[in-house]
Design an enzyme around this catalytic site. Structure first.
Site, PDB file in Angstrom:
ATOM      1  N   GLN A  54       0.804  -1.068   0.030  1.00 21.48           N
ATOM      2  CA  GLN A  54       0.010   0.159  -0.052  1.00 21.48           C
ATOM      3  C   GLN A  54       0.914   1.291   0.057  1.00 21.48           C
ATOM      4  O   GLN A  54       0.470   2.226  -0.091  1.00 21.48           O
ATOM      5  CB  GLN A  54      -0.895   0.058   1.223  1.00 21.48           C
ATOM      6  N   HIS A 144      -7.417  -9.149   6.223  1.00 24.09           N
ATOM      7  CA  HIS A 144      -7.542  -7.901   5.546  1.00 24.09           C
ATOM      8  C   HIS A 144      -5.709  -7.754   5.006  1.00 24.09           C
ATOM      9  O   HIS A 144      -5.710  -7.679   3.691  1.00 24.09           O
ATOM     10  CB  HIS A 144      -7.887  -6.817   5.982  1.00 24.09           C
ATOM     11  N   GLU A 145      -5.185  -7.512   5.898  1.00 25.98           N
ATOM     12  CA  GLU A 145      -3.731  -7.074   5.577  1.00 25.98           C
ATOM     13  C   GLU A 145      -2.922  -8.284   4.877  1.00 25.98           C
ATOM     14  O   GLU A 145      -1.991  -7.790   4.243  1.00 25.98           O
ATOM     15  CB  GLU A 145      -3.250  -6.804   6.943  1.00 25.98           C
TER      16      GLU A 145
HETATM   17 NI    NI Z   1      -6.525  -2.463   3.172  1.00 28.04          NI
END
Ligand code: NI
Length: 175
Positions: A54, A144-145
């Site tokens: 990210q 999620h991560e």
């Molecule tokens: Ni995310």
């Protein structure tokens, strides 16, 4: 020390699998500074977790800031948590549904299904092997991560796109 730019959905870096870190990379000074910046970026964005892809870095590294919750008496929360090369394993068959958001998909939320309880094996920032078990929201944050490290976003986990909403509409109609 700096706030890093967060990649948004559509950027290819979010779709590429991240590679594991070697032990000599974990000890390197550059990694400590990346971890510091990721924690600062997570705090600035008021997120629960942030994965290295990210911030445009294709490494298996995740930071989390999970507050303690009463669903998990044995899991005291994980503030400023750093997970290197994490592997998630479901505990039991149970699944649950929850609404998730993502710093790479700003202003939107969607309902996804996740394992209700998981074990995560990972290395801490000193390279020590650790294990954590979590249920509910905390379990979902880890899933999620770690999905980010496989190039997967929560929208890929949605089975009903009618449950894809802007945060404001979610708060008004779905909470
Ligand atoms: Ni995310």
């Amino acid at each position: 020390m700096s706030i890093l730019k967060i990649a948004r959905m559509g950027h290819p870096v979010l779709r590429q699998p991240a590679r594991p870190l070697e032990s000599e990379e974990i000890a390197a000074e550059g990694l400590a500074s990346l971890i510091h910046d990721m924690l600062e970026t997570l705090q600035d964005a008021s997120g629960l977790g942030l994965a290295a892809p990210q911030v445009h870095v294709g490494l298996q590294l995740v930071v989390v800031n999970i507050p303690p919750g009463n669903e998990n008496p044995e899991f005291a929360g994980m503030e400023n948590g750093v997970l290197v090369n994490p592997v998630v394993t479901p505990i039991g068959e149970e699944k649950f549904r929850l609404w998730e958001g993502c710093l790479s998909i700003p202003d939107l939320m969607g309902e996804v299904q996740r394992h209700a309880a998981v074990r995560v094996d990972y290395l801490d920032r000193t390279g020590r092997l650790c294990t954590v078990e979590a249920k509910g929201l905390a379990a979902a944050v880890f899933q999620h991560e770690i999905d980010h490290l496989d190039g997967r976003l929560f929208v890929d986990r949605m089975d009903d796109t009618r449950k894809f909403s802007f945060v404001k509409e979610y708060a008004r109609h779905h909470m």
